[in-house]
Design a protein around this motif. Structure first.
Motif, PDB file in Angstrom:
ATOM      1  N   GLU A  63      11.916   4.793  19.191  1.00  0.00           N
ATOM      2  CA  GLU A  63      12.777   4.833  20.114  1.00  0.00           C
ATOM      3  C   GLU A  63      13.818   3.689  19.401  1.00  0.00           C
ATOM      4  N   GLY A  64      15.102   3.992  19.271  1.00  0.00           N
ATOM      5  CA  GLY A  64      16.147   3.281  18.816  1.00  0.00           C
ATOM      6  C   GLY A  64      16.388   3.063  17.363  1.00  0.00           C
ATOM      7  N   VAL A  65      15.405   3.823  16.332  1.00  0.00           N
ATOM      8  CA  VAL A  65      15.484   3.725  15.105  1.00  0.00           C
ATOM      9  C   VAL A  65      14.886   4.851  14.378  1.00  0.00           C
ATOM     10  N   LEU A 106       3.765   1.598  24.288  1.00  0.00           N
ATOM     11  CA  LEU A 106       4.956   2.793  24.495  1.00  0.00           C
ATOM     12  C   LEU A 106       6.108   2.440  23.594  1.00  0.00           C
ATOM     13  N   PRO A 107       6.555   3.519  23.030  1.00  0.00           N
ATOM     14  CA  PRO A 107       7.525   3.369  21.880  1.00  0.00           C
ATOM     15  C   PRO A 107       8.566   2.286  22.151  1.00  0.00           C
ATOM     16  N   ARG A 108       9.170   2.425  23.723  1.00  0.00           N
ATOM     17  CA  ARG A 108      10.208   1.392  24.151  1.00  0.00           C
ATOM     18  C   ARG A 108       9.585  -0.055  23.859  1.00  0.00           C
ATOM     19  N   GLN A 109       8.645  -0.357  23.518  1.00  0.00           N
ATOM     20  CA  GLN A 109       8.121  -1.979  23.222  1.00  0.00           C
ATOM     21  C   GLN A 109       8.518  -2.252  21.907  1.00  0.00           C
ATOM     22  N   ARG A 128      12.642  -6.706  22.228  1.00  0.00           N
ATOM     23  CA  ARG A 128      14.068  -6.062  22.576  1.00  0.00           C
ATOM     24  C   ARG A 128      14.817  -5.098  21.550  1.00  0.00           C
ATOM     25  N   SER A 129      14.158  -5.292  20.335  1.00  0.00           N
ATOM     26  CA  SER A 129      14.778  -4.322  19.389  1.00  0.00           C
ATOM     27  C   SER A 129      13.838  -4.039  18.409  1.00  0.00           C
ATOM     28  N   VAL A 134       9.651  -5.890  14.237  1.00  0.00           N
ATOM     29  CA  VAL A 134       9.087  -5.959  12.932  1.00  0.00           C
ATOM     30  C   VAL A 134       8.995  -7.530  12.508  1.00  0.00           C
ATOM     31  N   THR A 135      10.164  -8.187  12.761  1.00  0.00           N
ATOM     32  CA  THR A 135      10.143  -9.732  12.601  1.00  0.00           C
ATOM     33  C   THR A 135       8.692 -10.335  13.058  1.00  0.00           C
TER      34      THR A 135
END
Length: 206
Positions: A63-65, A106-109, A128-129, A134-135
């Motif tokens: 999600e989001g990427v 979940l993917p949104r996590q 949040r992103s 990844v960081t």
């Protein structure tokens, strides 16, 4: 003259044969697999994304990427902290089932490595992103593999729980990062990484 000619021929033959002598144990050890967590990436983001699409062509649930964007984040953020981002990406593939998300997370996590999960439905940490997720993973790896300071603002919520430098190789993460009952957590990550390397080398030759 004949004697000199024979000596010359024998010398050349010995030189040719020496090139086929097996590697010494020291030379062979230098060819062994790099198991270190810290270091530079060697696989490109596009190769990493292509590998995911071959392994999971129909059920990537990010999600989001996009896969390509996420692969780039692993390489870039890994380089900033000195962690092998391409192998960390292989860790994410193991944790998420090649981003199919069939476990608790979940993917949104945006939690690509199961940080904070303990099973039995516990979701673990939410980020949040994708960049923050990844960081956090890269920083958590650095916590285990190095005693150096972070180069980026800390976002890993469990960084302070880690004994710094206690696992410098991927296999050493077994029963530290994950408590899986069978096999070795880090060795399985490296197995995914090797497959990713081999697959992309074949693709690159086409």
């Amino acid at each position: 003259m004949m004697k000199n000619w024979l000596v010359t021929c024998l010398t050349v033959a010995l030189l040719l044969l020496s090139s086929f002598v097996p590697l010494s144990s020291a030379e062979a050890s230098s060819k062994k697999e790099n198991r270190a967590i810290m270091g530079s990436s060697t696989v490109t983001p596009q190769q990493m994304a292509d590998f995911v699409k071959r392994k999971n062509p129909h059920n990537v649930r990010l999600e989001g990427v996009t896969v390509e964007e996420l692969a780039k984040l692993f390489i870039i953020i890994g380089a900033k902290e000195g962690v092998r981002g391409d192998v960390a990406f292989a860790q994410a593939l193991k944790e998420t089932g090649y981003f199919s998300y069939k476990g608790d997370v979940l993917p949104r996590q945006h939690n690509y490595s199961g940080i904070g999960t303990v099973g039995k439905g516990v979701k673990g940490h939410f980020f949040r992103s994708p960049h923050q997720g990844v960081t956090a993973q890269i920083q958590h790896l650095k916590a285990y593999a190095s005693k150096d300071d972070l180069n980026m603002t800390r976002v890993d919520p469990r960084f302070h729980y880690v004994k710094r430098g206690s696992a410098t190789t991927w296999p050493a993460l077994h029963r530290k990062w994950a408590m899986q009952p069978k096999g070795n957590y880090g060795t399985e990550i490296l197995s995914i990484y090797r497959e990713m390397e081999r697959t992309q080398l074949r693709v690159a030759k086409k």
